[in-house]
Design a protein around this motif. Sequence first.
Motif, PDB file in Angstrom:
ATOM      1  N   GLN A  98       0.514  -1.264  -0.131  1.00 21.10           N
ATOM      2  CA  GLN A  98      -0.209  -0.069  -0.138  1.00 21.10           C
ATOM      3  C   GLN A  98       0.973   1.226  -0.112  1.00 21.10           C
ATOM      4  OE1 GLN A  98      -3.169   0.402  -0.724  1.00 21.10           O
ATOM      5  NE2 GLN A  98      -3.225  -1.798  -0.864  1.00 21.10           N
ATOM      6  N   GLU A  99       2.030   1.251   0.626  1.00 24.93           N
ATOM      7  CA  GLU A  99       2.942   2.041   0.675  1.00 24.93           C
ATOM      8  C   GLU A  99       3.436   2.763  -0.715  1.00 24.93           C
ATOM      9  OE1 GLU A  99       6.955   3.676   2.867  1.00 24.93           O
ATOM     10  OE2 GLU A  99       5.825   1.999   3.672  1.00 24.93           O
ATOM     11  N   LEU A 104       2.200   4.591  -6.817  1.00 31.37           N
ATOM     12  CA  LEU A 104       3.339   4.794  -7.857  1.00 31.37           C
ATOM     13  C   LEU A 104       3.150   3.802  -9.019  1.00 31.37           C
ATOM     14  CD1 LEU A 104       6.427   5.344  -5.392  1.00 31.37           C
ATOM     15  CD2 LEU A 104       4.954   6.994  -6.551  1.00 31.37           C
ATOM     16  N   LEU A 105       2.372   3.000  -8.855  1.00 27.92           N
ATOM     17  CA  LEU A 105       2.099   1.724 -10.070  1.00 27.92           C
ATOM     18  C   LEU A 105       1.109   2.130 -10.951  1.00 27.92           C
ATOM     19  CD1 LEU A 105       2.353  -1.264  -7.501  1.00 27.92           C
ATOM     20  CD2 LEU A 105       4.229  -0.444  -9.157  1.00 27.92           C
ATOM     21  N   PRO A 106       1.176   1.787 -12.260  1.00 29.42           N
ATOM     22  CA  PRO A 106       0.299   2.011 -12.979  1.00 29.42           C
ATOM     23  C   PRO A 106      -1.213   1.444 -12.806  1.00 29.42           C
ATOM     24  CG  PRO A 106       1.853   0.796 -14.114  1.00 29.42           C
ATOM     25  CD  PRO A 106       2.466   0.951 -12.940  1.00 29.42           C
ATOM     26  N   LEU A 153      -2.583  -9.550 -14.231  1.00 32.85           N
ATOM     27  CA  LEU A 153      -2.295 -10.195 -12.904  1.00 32.85           C
ATOM     28  C   LEU A 153      -1.755  -8.731 -12.047  1.00 32.85           C
ATOM     29  CD1 LEU A 153      -1.537 -12.873 -11.615  1.00 32.85           C
ATOM     30  CD2 LEU A 153       0.866 -12.354 -12.401  1.00 32.85           C
ATOM     31  N   HIS A 154      -2.238  -9.051 -10.597  1.00 35.54           N
ATOM     32  CA  HIS A 154      -2.248  -7.932  -9.538  1.00 35.54           C
ATOM     33  C   HIS A 154      -0.728  -7.662  -9.619  1.00 35.54           C
ATOM     34  CE1 HIS A 154      -2.706  -5.559  -6.121  1.00 35.54           C
ATOM     35  NE2 HIS A 154      -4.175  -5.338  -6.609  1.00 35.54           N
ATOM     36  N   HIS A 155      -0.631  -6.382  -9.319  1.00 37.16           N
ATOM     37  CA  HIS A 155       0.897  -5.785  -9.144  1.00 37.16           C
ATOM     38  C   HIS A 155       1.505  -6.395  -7.861  1.00 37.16           C
ATOM     39  CE1 HIS A 155       0.440  -2.896 -12.307  1.00 37.16           C
ATOM     40  NE2 HIS A 155      -0.384  -2.029 -11.995  1.00 37.16           N
ATOM     41  N   LYS A 167      11.303   5.372  -9.282  1.00 33.25           N
ATOM     42  CA  LYS A 167      10.166   6.242  -8.460  1.00 33.25           C
ATOM     43  C   LYS A 167       9.912   5.650  -7.114  1.00 33.25           C
ATOM     44  CE  LYS A 167       7.530   8.203 -12.253  1.00 33.25           C
ATOM     45  NZ  LYS A 167       6.245   8.094 -12.985  1.00 33.25           N
ATOM     46  N   ILE A 168       9.711   4.103  -7.010  1.00 28.36           N
ATOM     47  CA  ILE A 168       9.475   3.482  -5.982  1.00 28.36           C
ATOM     48  C   ILE A 168      10.793   3.463  -5.040  1.00 28.36           C
ATOM     49  CG2 ILE A 168       9.299   0.941  -4.823  1.00 28.36           C
ATOM     50  CD1 ILE A 168       7.506   0.527  -7.667  1.00 28.36           C
TER      51      ILE A 168
END
Length: 118
Positions: A13-14, A18-20, A30-32, A77-78
């Motif tokens: 969640q943090e 930042l993810l598309p 598929l879930h990130h 970015k992460i």
Amino acid sequence: MTKRYELTKAQYQEIADLLPPLKTMGRPWLHHHNVLNGMFWVLNAGAQWREMPERYGNWKTVYSRFNRWSKDGTIRKILRKLHLRLNKEGYIDPDSWHIDSTIVRASRSAAGARKKNY
């Protein structure tokens, strides 16, 4: 049970912002969270992508997303967000956060040596 190299829900969640966004049209993505855990498995194990356990999804999907996120700056970015947080919390010593040429070996070709033709 979360493995030591996998993200917990709170950790995910943090960085989730930042993810598309997940694709909603066509074949569902598929879930990130799962994809990131697959990436971490490969990086932790030092294994080839093809050896990634199926519980993380298809290795080609995970590799493709890793490649895409590397090129489009998502991973950068992460890392920047996490680096800033760790720095703010006092976990990073700015005097030791560097790399210099005395600890990184370069190959001979990096120094301009000519290739030998055998």
